[in-house]
Scaffold this active site. Structure first.
Site, PDB file in Angstrom:
ATOM      1  N   ILE A 150      31.040  37.742  23.126  1.00  0.00           N
ATOM      2  CA  ILE A 150      32.360  37.204  23.578  1.00  0.00           C
ATOM      3  C   ILE A 150      32.715  38.332  24.605  1.00  0.00           C
ATOM      4  O   ILE A 150      32.243  39.476  24.704  1.00  0.00           O
ATOM      5  CB  ILE A 150      33.486  37.419  22.390  1.00  0.00           C
ATOM      6  CG1 ILE A 150      34.804  37.014  22.711  1.00  0.00           C
ATOM      7  CG2 ILE A 150      33.465  38.616  21.709  1.00  0.00           C
ATOM      8  CD1 ILE A 150      35.604  36.811  21.662  1.00  0.00           C
ATOM      9  N   CYS A 151      33.699  37.787  25.534  1.00  0.00           N
ATOM     10  CA  CYS A 151      34.107  38.698  26.631  1.00  0.00           C
ATOM     11  C   CYS A 151      33.054  39.095  27.617  1.00  0.00           C
ATOM     12  O   CYS A 151      32.666  38.068  28.406  1.00  0.00           O
ATOM     13  CB  CYS A 151      34.877  39.722  26.240  1.00  0.00           C
ATOM     14  SG  CYS A 151      35.991  40.477  27.181  1.00  0.00           S
ATOM     15  N   ALA A 152      32.807  40.384  27.775  1.00  0.00           N
ATOM     16  CA  ALA A 152      31.944  40.618  28.870  1.00  0.00           C
ATOM     17  C   ALA A 152      30.394  40.580  28.256  1.00  0.00           C
ATOM     18  O   ALA A 152      29.407  40.819  28.975  1.00  0.00           O
ATOM     19  CB  ALA A 152      32.238  42.130  29.140  1.00  0.00           C
TER      20      ALA A 152
ATOM     21  N   TYR B  75      34.386  36.621  29.725  1.00  0.00           N
ATOM     22  CA  TYR B  75      35.585  36.992  30.462  1.00  0.00           C
ATOM     23  C   TYR B  75      35.485  36.537  32.099  1.00  0.00           C
ATOM     24  O   TYR B  75      34.583  36.810  32.649  1.00  0.00           O
ATOM     25  CB  TYR B  75      35.722  38.304  30.146  1.00  0.00           C
ATOM     26  CG  TYR B  75      37.172  38.816  30.545  1.00  0.00           C
ATOM     27  CD1 TYR B  75      38.231  38.636  29.452  1.00  0.00           C
ATOM     28  CD2 TYR B  75      37.709  39.510  31.820  1.00  0.00           C
ATOM     29  CE1 TYR B  75      39.529  38.818  30.087  1.00  0.00           C
ATOM     30  CE2 TYR B  75      38.915  39.924  32.075  1.00  0.00           C
ATOM     31  CZ  TYR B  75      39.727  39.498  30.918  1.00  0.00           C
ATOM     32  OH  TYR B  75      41.115  40.031  31.333  1.00  0.00           O
TER      33      TYR B  75
END
Length: 228
Positions: free
Chosen positions: A144-146, A165
């Site tokens: 998730i995200c980066a 992200y």
């Protein structure tokens, strides 16, 4: 003949044609009894690195445990407390080394985001080997995200659809199909999501894949994620 009954306590009850005899006032009473056998729950390994995004870490672990998944929060660099991206300190259950010694394969390996944390995950050869083995064996590999940038660094999930992200989009190479406008993207056994605000849906999708839609809906309802 055996009759299988599922109970709310996550046990399978096998009703045998057996009875326990009890005597009250010189009369015989026959009481049916059950032999209970615990079911094996799904397992997930969440890797915690210094600089990880704490919301993504805690929400994912919390939700999976609510969904009946056995979660191990493993520290990348050991079992000591880990300082996260917003200066919140989290304590892993054990080191990644110990987690892999205890159980080499999990049903899911999950990477929380955070720029520093993701960079540390990207540079870890242990994480790279772990991700490749789990992808090869059809286990869930999620980020998730980066953290999807760690997939790129280790050559994992090439050719698959994924998201991240927004500011890390330029780090996702042409070897991947980048997706925008979706909170969670699933491509086979690869699961990715966008950031702290999508962590709840990330958790719900992982619960659905590991334990079923019914359990995912139950967790969503209990947490009032929607329908409020």
């Amino acid at each position: 003949m055996f009759v299988v009954k599922r109970s709310s306590s996550n046990l399978i009850k096998l009703a045998r044609p057996s009875f326990r005899v009890q005597i009250y006032n010189s009369r015989l009473f026959y009481k049916r009894f059950y032999i209970t056998t615990p079911t094996m729950s799904k397992t997930a390994l969440v890797i915690l690195a210094q600089g990880a995004e704490e919301m993504e870490t805690v929400i994912t672990v919390d939700m999976l445990r609510r969904g009946g998944v056995t979660v191990t929060l493993a520290g990348l660099d050991g079992s000591s407390p880990v300082l996260c991206s917003r200066q919140v300190t989290l304590v892993p259950d054990m080191s990644l080394t110990d987690a892999l010694a205890e159980k080499p394969q999990y049903d899911a390996v999950i990477l929380p985001g955070g720029l520093e944390g993701s960079d540390r995950l990207s540079k870890s050869s242990v994480v790279g080997t772990l991700l490749k083995e789990h992808e090869k064996n059809g286990r869930i590999v999620a980020a998730i995200c980066a953290a999807p940038t760690a997939f790129v660094a280790h050559g994992v999930a090439k050719g698959k659809r994924l998201t991240s992200y927004p500011t890390t989009k330029d780090k996702i190479t042409a070897d991947y199909q980048y997706v925008e406008g979706e909170r969670v993207v699933v491509d086979g056994n690869i699961v990715t999501s966008r950031g702290p605000g999508t962590a709840y849906w990330f958790g719900l999708k992982l619960i659905e894949l590991l334990t079923g839609k019914e359990k995912s809906d139950q967790v969503e309802k209990g947490m009032i994620i929607s329908g409020y």
